[in-house]
Enzyme design. Structure first.
Site, short mmCIF file in Angstrom:
data_model
loop_
_atom_site.label_atom_id
_atom_site.label_comp_id
_atom_site.label_asym_id
_atom_site.label_seq_id
_atom_site.Cartn_x
_atom_site.Cartn_y
_atom_site.Cartn_z
N HIS A 130 0.84 -1.20 0.18
CA HIS A 130 0.03 0.03 -0.13
C HIS A 130 0.91 1.09 -0.03
O HIS A 130 2.05 1.12 0.24
CB HIS A 130 -0.86 -0.11 1.07
CG HIS A 130 -2.21 -0.56 0.97
ND1 HIS A 130 -3.07 -0.44 0.03
CD2 HIS A 130 -2.69 -1.90 1.81
CE1 HIS A 130 -4.10 -1.20 0.33
NE2 HIS A 130 -3.81 -2.25 1.07
N ASP A 160 -0.33 7.24 -3.55
CA ASP A 160 -1.29 7.13 -4.21
C ASP A 160 -1.60 7.84 -5.27
O ASP A 160 -1.72 7.90 -6.47
CB ASP A 160 -2.60 6.70 -3.41
CG ASP A 160 -2.91 5.48 -2.87
OD1 ASP A 160 -1.98 4.71 -3.24
OD2 ASP A 160 -3.54 5.05 -1.81
#
Length: 373
Positions: A130, A160
């Protein structure tokens, strides 16, 4: 409205979370027709697409990619597109029969955008991860936080979104320009490790000049300096201060009444700790809004720290139209703005329009029915 800058560009986006949808949102906001291929489960996305700004301004089709007829439909749709976005682990699209060799073979001008954390190659390419993991190995996370404390991730902005979705959107636009000029499509391999590293370019430059240390919380821009930090006020709220340049620092001193000679050595890092303690004490003496009033009209580089609801009604944000409400959802407006073009006003996706979208793409009634719609 004038024509949006990406009008006429068609993008096929394979459903995902985070950076892939963000890249799709950026392209759609600026005029591209983005067709989202949702997973075949009928409940997937319902009740989400009409609340999530990342999914705005899309058309949507639910296809079960385990079925050959769905794969054939995707190939047909992509054959008429300019670009695709996919965010699966390396090899997944190839196993589905939708890898770059196949789709660029069908459509030689296709820009094939691939969004992953680790990238398509390298020893960690197939590992799970992540945002926090990707910015950890790129050196970004180690730089974030206060001196003597553990690294603090900036939620998932650096991996992200900044280093992932935004870099993918930029790379796709660069590849689309190349395809328009040469007729040659290509793969855009956007890795959050690479993208987040690029975001730190200035710090790498400072490091090369001997102006940045590895120890977080000890440098000019990472909360070490007394003139570049956030401060709590008497009502438990916060203000931000960024008085770096001499003229701004001088004005800051004037507003705060800091006439003592000890404040002259602004860039002497050895003094920062003691000076910060005094600035901290001073800001605690008044409320946030009282400080805002005191700094108003002074060139200091100062602003209140606002929460979500406060940001929505801030006069500058209101004047700029920084936030809009669409489908009952308050959200950031498309950015940036253009002088001769318009971005697309946010429209929440809501329920799917599978059959309608397929018909618009040229599928006959029996072909639509064969796909289960």
């Amino acid at each position: 409205m004038s024509t949006p800058p990406l009008d006429g560009i068609r993008v096929v986006e394979f459903a995902g979370i985070g950076p892939g949808p963000f890249a799709g949102m950026m392209l759609a906001d600026h005029g591209a027709e983005v067709i989202r291929i949702d997973r075949g489960t009928r409940g997937d996305g319902i009740g989400v697409a009409d609340r999530d700004p990342l999914l705005r301004n899309r058309q949507s089709i639910a296809l079960d990619l385990k079925k050959p007829e769905s794969i054939a439909a995707v190939r047909r749709i992509v054959a008429g597109a300019d670009a695709i976005i996919e965010g699966f682990r390396p090899g997944v699209m190839e196993r589905l029969g939708l890898g770059p060799d196949v789709l660029i073979g069908d459509n030689p001008k296709l820009v094939y955008g691939r969004m992953t954390g680790w990238g398509q190659t390298g020893p960690m390419a197939n590992e799970p991860g992540h945002d926090i993991n990707y910015i950890a190995i790129s050196g970004v996370l180690n730089a974030l936080g206060r001196a003597g404390e553990k690294p603090t991730p900036p939620i998932n902005l650096a991996g992200d979104f900044g280093g992932g979705g935004m870099v993918l959107a930029f790379g796709m636009l660069a590849a689309l320009l190349h395809a328009q000029r040469t007729g040659e499509g290509q793969v855009v391999d956007a890795a959050m490790t690479d993208g987040s590293a690029v975001l730190m370019s200035m710090m790498w430059g400072f490091r090369a000049m001997g102006r940045w240390k590895d120890e977080r919380g000890t440098n000019l821009l990472d909360t070490a300096a007394h003139f570049y930090d956030t401060y709590e006020t008497s009502d438990g709220k916060f203000v931000s201060l960024g008085a770096i340049e001499p003229q701004f620092y001088a004005e800051f001193r004037a507003v705060m009444g800091l006439s003592d000679a000890k404040w002259d050595a602004q860039m002497d890092a050895r003094q920062w700790g003691a000076l910060k303690e005094e600035v901290t004490r001073l800001f605690l003496a008044e409320t946030r809004d009282e400080w805002v009033a005191r700094f108003k009209g002074h060139d200091v580089c100062f602003a209140p720290v606002l929460g979500f609801d406060e940001a929505l009604v801030d006069p500058h944000n209101v004047a700029r139209g920084t936030f809009v409400t669409a489908g009952g959802v308050a959200q950031p407006a498309p950015a940036p703005r253009y002088s001769v073009s318009d971005t697309v006003a946010p429209v929440m996706s809501g329920a799917r329009r599978d059959a309608e979208v397929l018909r618009e793409l040229g599928f006959a009634a029996d072909e639509v029915a064969a796909l289960g719609f």
